[in-house]
Structures are given as structure tokens and as C-alpha cells.
Design an enzyme around this catalytic site. Structure first.
Site, PDB file in Angstrom:
ATOM      1  N   TYR A 175     -11.286 -23.042  35.906  1.00 27.49           N
ATOM      2  CA  TYR A 175     -11.038 -23.417  37.363  1.00 27.49           C
ATOM      3  C   TYR A 175     -10.016 -24.391  37.953  1.00 27.49           C
ATOM      4  CZ  TYR A 175     -15.696 -21.263  37.592  1.00 27.49           C
ATOM      5  OH  TYR A 175     -17.016 -20.360  37.730  1.00 27.49           O
ATOM      6  N   LYS A 183       0.317 -27.238  41.743  1.00 26.60           N
ATOM      7  CA  LYS A 183       0.509 -27.841  40.350  1.00 26.60           C
ATOM      8  C   LYS A 183      -0.318 -27.616  39.363  1.00 26.60           C
ATOM      9  CE  LYS A 183       1.546 -32.786  38.744  1.00 26.60           C
ATOM     10  NZ  LYS A 183       0.302 -33.234  38.406  1.00 26.60           N
ATOM     11  N   LYS A 230       0.261 -25.361  35.974  1.00 26.13           N
ATOM     12  CA  LYS A 230      -0.238 -26.474  34.599  1.00 26.13           C
ATOM     13  C   LYS A 230      -0.988 -25.332  34.088  1.00 26.13           C
ATOM     14  CE  LYS A 230      -1.328 -30.235  32.323  1.00 26.13           C
ATOM     15  NZ  LYS A 230      -0.310 -31.048  31.655  1.00 26.13           N
ATOM     16  N   ARG A 273     -11.641 -16.725  43.043  1.00 25.33           N
ATOM     17  CA  ARG A 273     -13.030 -16.868  43.185  1.00 25.33           C
ATOM     18  C   ARG A 273     -13.072 -17.053  44.645  1.00 25.33           C
ATOM     19  NH1 ARG A 273     -17.593 -21.332  41.072  1.00 25.33           N
ATOM     20  NH2 ARG A 273     -16.235 -22.756  42.411  1.00 25.33           N
ATOM     21  N   GLU A 302     -26.782 -18.211  39.984  1.00 22.04           N
ATOM     22  CA  GLU A 302     -26.928 -19.630  40.089  1.00 22.04           C
ATOM     23  C   GLU A 302     -27.906 -20.050  40.933  1.00 22.04           C
ATOM     24  OE1 GLU A 302     -22.824 -20.883  40.075  1.00 22.04           O
ATOM     25  OE2 GLU A 302     -22.299 -19.415  41.771  1.00 22.04           O
ATOM     26  N   ASP A 320     -25.345 -25.570  40.309  1.00 25.98           N
ATOM     27  CA  ASP A 320     -25.667 -24.847  41.647  1.00 25.98           C
ATOM     28  C   ASP A 320     -27.253 -24.368  41.303  1.00 25.98           C
ATOM     29  OD1 ASP A 320     -23.899 -24.438  44.003  1.00 25.98           O
ATOM     30  OD2 ASP A 320     -22.719 -23.606  42.215  1.00 25.98           O
ATOM     31  N   HIS A 336     -11.027 -28.742  33.070  1.00 26.56           N
ATOM     32  CA  HIS A 336      -9.955 -29.748  32.896  1.00 26.56           C
ATOM     33  C   HIS A 336      -9.385 -28.981  31.640  1.00 26.56           C
ATOM     34  CE1 HIS A 336      -8.193 -33.326  31.471  1.00 26.56           C
ATOM     35  NE2 HIS A 336      -8.317 -33.708  32.775  1.00 26.56           N
ATOM     36  N   ASP A 392     -32.187  -7.207   7.018  1.00 26.91           N
ATOM     37  CA  ASP A 392     -32.360  -5.867   7.609  1.00 26.91           C
ATOM     38  C   ASP A 392     -31.695  -5.678   9.026  1.00 26.91           C
ATOM     39  OD1 ASP A 392     -33.819  -7.422   9.424  1.00 26.91           O
ATOM     40  OD2 ASP A 392     -35.840  -6.438   9.118  1.00 26.91           O
TER      41      ASP A 392
HETATM   42  N1  COA Z   1      -6.451 -26.710  35.782  1.00 31.98           N
HETATM   43  C1  COA Z   1      -5.062 -27.103  35.683  1.00 31.98           C
HETATM   44  N2  COA Z   1      -4.582 -28.323  35.682  1.00 31.98           N
HETATM   45  C2  COA Z   1      -5.575 -29.443  35.458  1.00 31.98           C
HETATM   46  C3  COA Z   1      -6.861 -29.226  35.927  1.00 31.98           C
HETATM   47  C4  COA Z   1      -7.240 -27.918  35.873  1.00 31.98           C
HETATM   48  N3  COA Z   1      -8.681 -27.548  36.339  1.00 31.98           N
HETATM   49  N4  COA Z   1      -7.326 -30.433  35.994  1.00 31.98           N
HETATM   50  C5  COA Z   1      -6.462 -31.269  35.631  1.00 31.98           C
HETATM   51  N5  COA Z   1      -5.406 -30.727  35.667  1.00 31.98           N
HETATM   52  C6  COA Z   1      -3.898 -31.330  35.249  1.00 31.98           C
HETATM   53  C7  COA Z   1      -3.612 -32.407  36.221  1.00 31.98           C
HETATM   54  O1  COA Z   1      -2.972 -31.981  37.317  1.00 31.98           O
HETATM   55  C8  COA Z   1      -2.923 -33.309  35.332  1.00 31.98           C
HETATM   56  O2  COA Z   1      -1.584 -32.869  35.309  1.00 31.98           O
HETATM   57  P1  COA Z   1      -0.154 -33.534  34.799  1.00 31.98           P
HETATM   58  O3  COA Z   1      -0.538 -34.388  33.714  1.00 31.98           O
HETATM   59  O4  COA Z   1       0.759 -32.498  34.538  1.00 31.98           O
HETATM   60  O5  COA Z   1      -0.044 -34.454  36.024  1.00 31.98           O
HETATM   61  C9  COA Z   1      -3.515 -33.483  33.849  1.00 31.98           C
HETATM   62  O6  COA Z   1      -4.192 -32.095  33.929  1.00 31.98           O
HETATM   63  C10 COA Z   1      -4.496 -34.395  33.724  1.00 31.98           C
HETATM   64  O7  COA Z   1      -5.393 -34.425  34.584  1.00 31.98           O
HETATM   65  P2  COA Z   1      -6.753 -35.655  34.667  1.00 31.98           P
HETATM   66  O8  COA Z   1      -5.723 -36.826  35.622  1.00 31.98           O
HETATM   67  O9  COA Z   1      -7.228 -35.853  33.413  1.00 31.98           O
HETATM   68  O10 COA Z   1      -7.309 -35.044  35.917  1.00 31.98           O
HETATM   69  P3  COA Z   1      -7.516 -35.500  37.550  1.00 31.98           P
HETATM   70  O11 COA Z   1      -8.273 -36.776  37.553  1.00 31.98           O
HETATM   71  O12 COA Z   1      -6.122 -35.241  37.910  1.00 31.98           O
HETATM   72  O13 COA Z   1      -8.523 -34.190  37.892  1.00 31.98           O
HETATM   73  C11 COA Z   1     -10.638 -33.214  38.358  1.00 31.98           C
HETATM   74  C12 COA Z   1      -9.847 -34.354  37.725  1.00 31.98           C
HETATM   75  C13 COA Z   1     -11.916 -32.977  37.910  1.00 31.98           C
HETATM   76  C14 COA Z   1     -10.368 -33.112  39.938  1.00 31.98           C
HETATM   77  C15 COA Z   1      -9.644 -31.939  38.076  1.00 31.98           C
HETATM   78  O14 COA Z   1      -9.575 -31.593  36.702  1.00 31.98           O
HETATM   79  C16 COA Z   1      -9.953 -30.693  38.667  1.00 31.98           C
HETATM   80  O15 COA Z   1      -9.801 -30.394  39.878  1.00 31.98           O
HETATM   81  N6  COA Z   1     -10.795 -29.660  38.224  1.00 31.98           N
HETATM   82  C17 COA Z   1     -11.148 -28.531  38.770  1.00 31.98           C
HETATM   83  C18 COA Z   1     -12.163 -28.618  39.766  1.00 31.98           C
HETATM   84  C19 COA Z   1     -12.820 -27.241  40.215  1.00 31.98           C
HETATM   85  O16 COA Z   1     -11.895 -26.352  40.584  1.00 31.98           O
HETATM   86  N7  COA Z   1     -14.083 -27.170  40.459  1.00 31.98           N
HETATM   87  C20 COA Z   1     -14.563 -26.054  41.089  1.00 31.98           C
HETATM   88  C21 COA Z   1     -15.547 -25.472  40.075  1.00 31.98           C
HETATM   89  S1  COA Z   1     -16.754 -26.028  39.130  1.00 31.98           S
HETATM   90 MG    MG Z   2     -20.790 -23.479  41.820  1.00 35.27          MG
END
Ligand code: COA
Ligand code: MG
Length: 289
Positions: A9, A16, A20, A66, A129, A155, A222, A269
């Protein structure tokens, strides 16, 4: 069915992170409009996801969007914003009844007809959930548009008032109910998120346990979680070799008229054959055989 060992997610308003995600070799990319997006960013998430679907090349990665839960008041705008740009599928969280899937199915079917896309080509994956969702699993899992069920641990805990623990005993009943319903209807089962994304050892353990329960994949949040999770849901060489031996020896023993026989001092089996075939199916889906 697309392989979904890891379903990553990211907030749909975060361009960005979407770009990524394309560099990570992850099976499945899920751009979120629900709980990963602040209430005042929903419109931006819709527009950003639409732009990503229009402009980015997702290659072999599956592209999912989603939407907010059916009944949230946001679901219609969400689905209408992204559907014209042909995502591979729609993820619907907090699914509680067959009618709620039917609602999405009718909108998707109309889009398929209007655009001349193959019928049923856009898949639906639902999160089960909530307490009500778990009670209605049987009817929910029966919908033909579905590919997979997702179990959301946080959830579910919030829905029943459970306290989350590291080993997730409080989730076990619902987690097994989801995997059972998925198996009954030939669907993939996608397990809980490991929230502590810095703890890769905990992630490995939780992934392995999920795989032991029968889950075929896991939700992740992540980039650091991609490799450990995809590895945990890919049968290893040893498991593949053992499964192949069971399939080979089983056929030979059947011809000799034996339903049960010994292999390395252990009884084999029919259920072992079925499980061995599941291991080989998963290895095949992961491109390993
Ligand atoms: N998808 C794609 N890239 C991601 C990512 C994700 N879910 N989470 C982090 N990254 C990228 C960051 O942009 C960063 O990129 P860069 O090095 O090119 O600048 C790198 O990975 C490292 O990220 P990091 O600094 O360790 O994490 P953060 O503190 O920026 O973010 C979260 C932490 C938890 C906020 C982030 O991982 C996130 O948004 N996760 C998804 C949350 C979500 O969608 N929740 C709903 C469903 S449960
Ligand atoms: Mg949820």
C-alpha cells in the site's frame, strides 16, 4: 490469477511513493484512498491515482486501487475517479455483505461493457476485517468477481475491542476463518500488516506463521518489507523438492494399489498429495518452476 505474495500500500495522494513502488519488484501495488489518506486529501488521492494509471508503466506489477468502504459515502466518487483508467482491480475494505460486492460488481461491469474491455477482467479483492464481515464470510467469499480475501488485523481488533499483541493470538479465530473461506472458494488469502516496519525479524516470523496457516500473501506498507515477505510466501527449494517426490511416489504407489505408504519413515496419503500440489502451484505462480 495474478500472484499476490506481497500487496504494497501507499497513500494515493503520494506520487513519490507510487513511483518508488514501481522500482521495488513487488507483485502488487495498491494505491490507497482509504485509511492511509487524510480526510482532507481524498480528492487529491483520487486525482493522483487516476494520473498514475494514465501515465505510469506498471510493467509486471499488478495495479490496484483501494476505495473507501461501501457505505462510507466516499465509495462512489472513489471508484468513478479511477475505473476509467483501467486498474487491474479494485480493493474494497471492511466488506460486510454480498450486496456490497454486488454494488461494485455492477459499476465495474458497466465500465467493462462501455469500454469494450473483456468481461470480468477487472478483479475485486475485499478486506474482511470487521465482526460482521467475519460472520458473513460464506456469502462474501462466494462472489464470482473475487480473486482474494484480505484479513486486516488492526481493523478487526478495533471492531471487537481486542488488544493487539506481538504474537496476534487475539486475531487467530478470525484470521483462520478468512483463510478457510478463501480456500473453500478457491481465492487467495492475504494476511495482516506488520506495523513495526523496522523490525524485519518480526516480519519474517509473522510471514512464516501466516504461510503456515495457509495464507498465500501478506499486506505490506514499506519497501523494506517486499523481499522478506515475497520470500516467505514462495516455497523454498527443499519444500519444492519434497512436494515433487510426493507427487511422483504417490502415482507409482497408487498403481500398485496402495493408498498409504511410507516415505522417509513418514506416512503419506491423499492429503499430503493435495498439499504437495498446492506447494507446486505456489512455486509455479511465483515463477520458480
Ligand atoms: N510505498 C512506496 N514507497 C515507500 C513506502 C510505500 N508504502 N513507504 C516508504 N516509501 C519510500 C519513501 O518514500 C522513501 O523513499 P526515498 O528513499 O526515495 O525518499 C523510502 O521508501 C524510505 O521510507 P522511510 O523514510 O523509511 O519511511 P517514511 O517515514 O517516509 O514512511 C510510512 C513511513 C509508514 C508513513 C510509509 O511507509 C507509508 O506511507 N506506508 C504506507 C501507509 C499506508 O498506505 N497505509 C494504509 C494501508 S495499511
Ligand atoms: Mg484497514
Amino acid at each position: 490469477m495474478h500472484s499476490r505474495r506481497a500487496l504494497l500500500y501507499m497513500p494515493g495522494d503520494d506520487w513519490k511513493k507510487i513511483t518508488k513502488a514501481l522500482t521495488l519488484g513487488v507483485d502488487c501495488i495498491c494505491m490507497d484512498m482509504e485509511d492511509g489518506v487524510a480526510v482532507n486529501k481524498k480528492a487529491e488521492a483520487r486525482a493522483t491515482i487516476a494520473k498514475a494509471l494514465r501515465e505510469l508503466d506498471f510493467g509486471k506489477n499488478e495495479k490496484l486501487a483501494r476505495i473507501n468502504a461501501v457505505g462510507s459515502g466516499m465509495e462512489k466518487e472513489d471508484i468513478e475517479a479511477v475505473l476509467p483508467y483501467r486498474p487491474d482491480g479494485i480493493v474494497i475494505p471492511k466488506m460486510e455483505s454480498l450486496e456490497q460486492i454486488q454494488w461494485a460488481h455492477e459499476i465495474i461491469e458497466a465500465a467493462e461493457l462501455k469500454n469494450g474491455w473483456p468481461m470480468n477482467s477487472i478483479r475485486v479483492v475485499v478486506g474482511v476485517e470487521t465482526a460482521k464481515g467475519i460472520l458473513n464470510l460464506k456469502e462474501i467469499a462466494s462472489h464470482p468477481r473475487l480473486d482474494a480475501l484480505i484479513f486486516g488485523g488492526e481493523d478487526f481488533a478495533a471492531s471487537v475491542g481486542a488488544t493487539r499483541t506481538r504474537d496476534a493470538v487475539e486475531l487467530l479465530y478470525a484470521r483462520q476463518a478468512v483463510v478457510t473461506a478463501a480456500a473453500a472458494f478457491g481465492l487467495q488469502a492475504i494476511d495482516i500488516v506488520t506495523i513495526d516496519f523496522k523490525d524485519i525479524e518480526a516480519l519474517r516470523k509473522e510471514s512464516e506463521f501466516g504461510a503456515q496457516l495457509g495464507y498465500t500473501g501478506k499486506q505490506i506498507i514499506h519497501p523494506a518489507q517486499v523481499e522478506p515477505v515475497q520470500a516467505a510466501f514462495t516455497p523454498n527449494n527443499e519444500a519444492i523438492a519434497h512436494a515433487k517426490r510426493i507427487v511422483e511416489t504417490f502415482e507409482a504407489r497408487q498403481k500398485e494399489g496402495k493408498g498409504a505408504y511410507a516415505l522417509d519413515g513418514k506416512m503419506i496419503d491423499m492429503p499430503f498429495l493435495k498439499n504437495a500440489q498446492k506447494v507446486l502451484d505456489r512455486a509455479k505462480a511465483a515463477g520458480k518452476i
